[in-house]
Design a protein around this motif. Structure first.
Motif, PDB file in Angstrom:
ATOM      1  N   PRO A   1      -2.161 -11.031  13.051  1.00 11.14           N
ATOM      2  CA  PRO A   1      -2.948 -11.212  11.832  1.00 11.14           C
ATOM      3  C   PRO A   1      -2.042 -11.391  10.618  1.00 11.14           C
ATOM      4  N   ASP A   2      -2.538 -12.116   9.648  1.00  7.09           N
ATOM      5  CA  ASP A   2      -1.847 -12.320   8.389  1.00  7.09           C
ATOM      6  C   ASP A   2      -1.806 -10.987   7.647  1.00  7.09           C
ATOM      7  N   VAL A   3      -0.627 -10.568   7.238  1.00  8.51           N
ATOM      8  CA  VAL A   3      -0.457  -9.267   6.599  1.00  8.51           C
ATOM      9  C   VAL A   3      -1.273  -9.179   5.313  1.00  8.51           C
ATOM     10  N   ALA A   4      -1.295 -10.248   4.518  1.00  9.84           N
ATOM     11  CA  ALA A   4      -2.060 -10.232   3.267  1.00  9.84           C
ATOM     12  C   ALA A   4      -3.547 -10.054   3.545  1.00  9.84           C
ATOM     13  N   VAL A   5      -4.046 -10.755   4.550  1.00  9.24           N
ATOM     14  CA  VAL A   5      -5.460 -10.643   4.917  1.00  9.24           C
ATOM     15  C   VAL A   5      -5.752  -9.231   5.407  1.00  9.24           C
ATOM     16  N   GLU A   6      -4.838  -8.696   6.203  1.00  8.71           N
ATOM     17  CA  GLU A   6      -5.024  -7.346   6.728  1.00  8.71           C
ATOM     18  C   GLU A   6      -5.019  -6.310   5.594  1.00  8.71           C
ATOM     19  N   MET A   7      -4.132  -6.488   4.624  1.00 14.14           N
ATOM     20  CA  MET A   7      -4.090  -5.556   3.492  1.00 14.14           C
ATOM     21  C   MET A   7      -5.363  -5.653   2.658  1.00 14.14           C
ATOM     22  N   ASP A   8      -5.848  -6.879   2.428  1.00 13.65           N
ATOM     23  CA  ASP A   8      -7.105  -7.058   1.703  1.00 13.65           C
ATOM     24  C   ASP A   8      -8.242  -6.359   2.433  1.00 13.65           C
ATOM     25  N   ALA A   9      -8.248  -6.483   3.738  1.00 14.53           N
ATOM     26  CA  ALA A   9      -9.305  -5.846   4.531  1.00 14.53           C
ATOM     27  C   ALA A   9      -9.225  -4.328   4.407  1.00 14.53           C
ATOM     28  N   ARG A  10      -8.016  -3.794   4.395  1.00 13.40           N
ATOM     29  CA  ARG A  10      -7.861  -2.342   4.260  1.00 13.40           C
ATOM     30  C   ARG A  10      -8.328  -1.865   2.889  1.00 13.40           C
ATOM     31  N   VAL A  11      -7.963  -2.616   1.852  1.00  9.95           N
ATOM     32  CA  VAL A  11      -8.390  -2.258   0.501  1.00  9.95           C
ATOM     33  C   VAL A  11      -9.912  -2.305   0.409  1.00  9.95           C
TER      34      VAL A  11
END
Length: 188
Positions: free
Chosen positions: A110-120
């Motif tokens: 997974p794209d790290v930025a997308v994953e971080m957005d999902a976590r936020v």
């Protein structure tokens, strides 16, 4: 009932009763999607059509092998399609498979930025959920984390159906307010 549960139920009916109507619904839903997937993986139109048909025949014959605890209906069918395509390539080439074939490579992580957005986003939702009154939070959890219908929630909780619907509607309204306020604060 979610779409995933509905498809699992249809496969169960095909396995148990050879339910042609259930199979027809599954065929109408999955056959074109499987064909499109196979074409994206490099199969030509005719091969994709043939493999998709073969997958659906497999569904009819081996529906009893489907285990909803292990995979969703779509995961099960797409895995069969992928495997059939690989088998077809092996038969056609009879030599080594093309190492550049995308279906033979694992998908990228997974794209790290997308994953971080999902976590936020997940944290915002959790925070917003904790701001709900307990009775609203309880029905939202039953509806969206356990996948129960409004009627099933009413049966399980003993609440009138109208009360369940009202609490969910009020919870969504409050969640929307909290999340919009939270987002406005982040932008400032």
């Amino acid at each position: 009932m979610s779409l995933l549960q509905y498809h699992s139920e249809l496969i169960t009916r095909v396995a148990a009763d050879r339910d042609k109507a259930a199979f027809s619904e599954l065929f109408d839903y999955f056959a074109p999607r499987l064909k499109g997937y196979l074409m994206q993986q490099g199969a030509d139109d005719a091969a994709a059509e043939e493999i998709a048909q073969d997958v659906m025949v497999t569904l009819w014959r081996k529906a009893d092998l489907f285990d909803p605890a292990k995979a969703s209906a779509s995961t099960w069918l797409y895995r069969i399609a992928r495997n059939r395509r690989i088998d077809r390539l092996r038969r056609q080439k009879s030599a080594a498979l093309d190492p550049e074939d995308p279906s033979l490579h694992p998908s990228e992580g997974p794209d790290v930025a997308v994953e971080m957005d999902a976590r936020v986003r997940e944290q915002r939702v959790r925070t917003a959920m904790s701001s709900l009154p307990e009775e609203q939070e309880a029905v939202v959890r039953l509806a969206f984390f356990r996948g129960l219908s409004h009627s099933e929630i009413a049966d399980e909780t003993g609440l009138p159906l109208g009360t369940v619907k009202s609490r969910i509607r009020l919870a969504f309204s409050r969640l929307r307010q909290v999340l919009e306020t939270d987002q406005a604060i982040d932008i400032d």
